[in-house]
Design a protein around this motif. Structure first.
Motif, PDB file in Angstrom:
ATOM      1  N   LEU A   1       0.824  -1.211   0.000  1.00  0.00           N
ATOM      2  CA  LEU A   1       0.000   0.000   0.000  1.00  0.00           C
ATOM      3  C   LEU A   1       0.856   1.258   0.000  1.00  0.00           C
ATOM      4  N   LYS A   2       1.887   1.263   0.845  1.00  0.00           N
ATOM      5  CA  LYS A   2       2.754   2.439   0.919  1.00  0.00           C
ATOM      6  C   LYS A   2       3.523   2.643  -0.388  1.00  0.00           C
ATOM      7  N   ALA A   3       3.870   1.547  -1.058  1.00  0.00           N
ATOM      8  CA  ALA A   3       4.647   1.649  -2.297  1.00  0.00           C
ATOM      9  C   ALA A   3       3.801   2.189  -3.442  1.00  0.00           C
ATOM     10  N   ILE A   4       2.547   1.743  -3.534  1.00  0.00           N
ATOM     11  CA  ILE A   4       1.717   2.125  -4.681  1.00  0.00           C
ATOM     12  C   ILE A   4       1.047   3.482  -4.486  1.00  0.00           C
ATOM     13  N   ALA A   5       0.861   3.912  -3.224  1.00  0.00           N
ATOM     14  CA  ALA A   5       0.111   5.141  -2.952  1.00  0.00           C
ATOM     15  C   ALA A   5       0.706   6.391  -3.617  1.00  0.00           C
TER      16      ALA A   5
ATOM     17  N   LEU B   1       0.079   6.212  -7.337  1.00  0.00           N
ATOM     18  CA  LEU B   1      -1.350   6.369  -7.606  1.00  0.00           C
ATOM     19  C   LEU B   1      -1.748   7.841  -7.605  1.00  0.00           C
ATOM     20  N   ILE B   2      -1.333   8.558  -6.575  1.00  0.00           N
ATOM     21  CA  ILE B   2      -1.669   9.979  -6.467  1.00  0.00           C
ATOM     22  C   ILE B   2      -1.082  10.754  -7.645  1.00  0.00           C
TER      23      ILE B   2
ATOM     24  N   ASP C   1      -4.823   8.837 -18.944  1.00  0.00           N
ATOM     25  CA  ASP C   1      -6.025   8.225 -18.391  1.00  0.00           C
ATOM     26  C   ASP C   1      -5.863   6.709 -18.255  1.00  0.00           C
ATOM     27  N   ASP C   2      -5.287   6.090 -19.272  1.00  0.00           N
ATOM     28  CA  ASP C   2      -5.059   4.634 -19.230  1.00  0.00           C
ATOM     29  C   ASP C   2      -4.061   4.267 -18.126  1.00  0.00           C
ATOM     30  N   SER C   3      -3.050   5.115 -17.946  1.00  0.00           N
ATOM     31  CA  SER C   3      -2.057   4.864 -16.883  1.00  0.00           C
ATOM     32  C   SER C   3      -2.707   4.949 -15.509  1.00  0.00           C
ATOM     33  N   ALA C   4      -3.588   5.942 -15.328  1.00  0.00           N
ATOM     34  CA  ALA C   4      -4.291   6.089 -14.051  1.00  0.00           C
ATOM     35  C   ALA C   4      -5.192   4.883 -13.790  1.00  0.00           C
ATOM     36  N   ASP C   5      -5.876   4.421 -14.824  1.00  0.00           N
ATOM     37  CA  ASP C   5      -6.749   3.243 -14.681  1.00  0.00           C
ATOM     38  C   ASP C   5      -5.935   1.997 -14.329  1.00  0.00           C
TER      39      ASP C   5
ATOM     40  N   VAL D   1      -4.298  -1.998 -10.046  1.00  0.00           N
ATOM     41  CA  VAL D   1      -3.312  -2.632  -9.164  1.00  0.00           C
ATOM     42  C   VAL D   1      -3.685  -2.399  -7.699  1.00  0.00           C
ATOM     43  N   VAL D   2      -4.123  -1.172  -7.406  1.00  0.00           N
ATOM     44  CA  VAL D   2      -4.535  -0.839  -6.037  1.00  0.00           C
ATOM     45  C   VAL D   2      -5.676  -1.742  -5.582  1.00  0.00           C
ATOM     46  N   LYS D   3      -6.658  -1.952  -6.448  1.00  0.00           N
ATOM     47  CA  LYS D   3      -7.796  -2.824  -6.101  1.00  0.00           C
ATOM     48  C   LYS D   3      -7.336  -4.249  -5.833  1.00  0.00           C
ATOM     49  N   TRP D   4      -6.365  -4.722  -6.599  1.00  0.00           N
ATOM     50  CA  TRP D   4      -5.825  -6.075  -6.360  1.00  0.00           C
ATOM     51  C   TRP D   4      -5.182  -6.154  -4.980  1.00  0.00           C
TER      52      TRP D   4
END
Length: 403
Positions: free
Chosen positions: A50-54, A57-58, A171-175, A180-183
């Motif tokens: 979570l800390k790595a992807i956050a 993601l932002i 937009d595709d990169s954000a999606d 990944v976050v949902k996984w």
């Protein structure tokens, strides 16, 4: 494997987290240390992911949202920030009132505090501003959210006139990052299982029992904010029954924040919840990470309660004007606490200085904070993080009309 995962999803994330919580408590209570240490890896991996992807993601979400933003679209960032400020100040006032009604004596202890507290409020604000202009790559790598937000906003504004193909790529990169976050979030039950097992195994209940009254004032104040003050703020903002939204945020954001004890790690969880609530992406992509940085009602409560407990222990009489000044200072200090290693606890010496409490006494109070941190920090983080989504939804007319 696909059918197994679908069956896992059908159970629901919250029931699975509750199962992980119960099993973790059992394992932590009855299993030997080497077994618990093995299972604690699940917690470390979950929080680490979570800390790595956050930060990434932002970064991509804010850039994509601002690049796609259409002129005239209302994003409600300013109203959300006002709710953050009002909520934190009311939390500080609540802590002052609770400490006055239930004055607490504490047994001072000595302890090793490796971090150095800030010398004053100016240093806290200077650190916060310095983080905003930190190197963008370094900001992502070190999870400096003020830096991540600042550069993402600037790049997003600069890319508003980019070609349609570039905007589509963003937009595709954000999606992709959101997927990944949902996984990662679907592995929360395993993470909670590991975190609870480790906490139950390592925490000595004897150390907490000596600070029962202090914990009662701290936790009681935080529950009062979560279940009374915040709902009132939401009601005055939306004119709707606030409790369905309040309980949704506590259930889907507060539970994971309680066990991760990290607002930063809970950002992906909050982003996912904001999307489920149907909130405006241009709004929550900014207000959720910003809230994890400056929306610190729980921190304001901790600073005030611990400081006033120290004052009461030393026999000091705190008048109303001094208490009000402390509430203002703790509100500002709490907003900058993310820029200080150790967070809210290391702002206690700053607050103590207003009552001329010696530094050695103040640092003993900080040491007590680390002793009770397994409870205090968990509840504080749950309040802070769940309120980020609560106030973001309250300021979004799209959600307010759902009642």
């Amino acid at each position: 494997m696909n059918k197994l995962f679908q069956a896992y999803q059908r159970i629901g994330l919250v029931p699975l987290i509750v199962i992980g919580l119960v099993l973790g408590a059992i394992v932590g209570g009855v299993m030997p240390d080497n077994v618990v240490k093995f299972f604690s890896i699940f917690g470390s991996l979950f929080v680490g992911a979570l800390k790595a992807i956050a930060p990434l993601l932002i970064f991509v979400l804010v850039i994509a949202s601002l690049a796609q933003h259409k002129t005239g679209t209302q994003v409600n960032v300013r109203p959300t920030l006002m709710l953050y400020l009002i909520g934190t100040f009311l939390a500080a006032l609540t802590a002052v009132v609770a400490s006055t009604l239930f004055p607490t004596n504490i047994t001072l202890v000595t302890g090793e505090i490796s971090q150095k507290p800030p010398s004053g409020l100016a240093e806290v604000i200077t650190t916060l501003l310095g983080n905003m202009v930190s190197n963008p790559i370094n900001s992502i790598a070190t999870a400096n959210y003020m830096g991540v937000l600042t550069w993402a906003i600037l790049l997003g504004l600069a890319l508003r006139h980019a070609s349609d193909s570039t905007k589509q790529l963003l937009d595709d990169s954000a999606d992709a990052v959101s997927s990944v976050v949902k996984w990662v979030i679907w592995f929360a039950p395993f993470g909670v299982f590991g975190l609870v097992a480790q906490t139950v195994s390592e925490t000595g209940i004897e150390g907490l029992l000596s600070y029962t009254k202090l914990l009662a004032v701290l936790v009681g104040s935080m529950f009062f904010i979560a279940l009374v003050v915040n709902p009132l703020i939401v009601f005055f903002k939306t004119r709707k029954n606030p409790y369905p939204l309040v309980f949704t945020c506590l259930k889907e954001s507060g539970i994971t924040a309680f066990f991760t004890r990290s607002s930063a790690a809970n950002i992906p969880v909050n982003m996912n919840l904001a999307e489920k609530l149907g909130l405006h992406k241009d709004t929550y992509s900014v207000t959720i990470p910003l809230g994890a940085t400056i929306n610190m009602a729980g921190a304001a409560i901790t600073i005030n309660v611990m400081t006033l407990a120290a004052a009461h222990t030393l026999g000091m009489q705190v008048d109303f004007v001094s208490a009000l000044l402390l509430a203002v200072v703790s509100t500002l200090g709490a907003a900058g606490s993310s820029g200080v290693a150790g967070g809210s606890l290391l702002l206690i010496p700053l607050a103590c200085s207003f009552f001329n409490i010696p530094d050695d006494i103040a640092m003993q109070v900080v040491a007590i904070g680390f002793i009770i941190g397994v409870v205090q920090d968990s509840v504080e983080t749950a309040l802070n993080s769940s309120t980020d989504v609560l106030f973001t939804a309250s300021a979004d007319p799209k959600y307010a009309y759902k009642g």
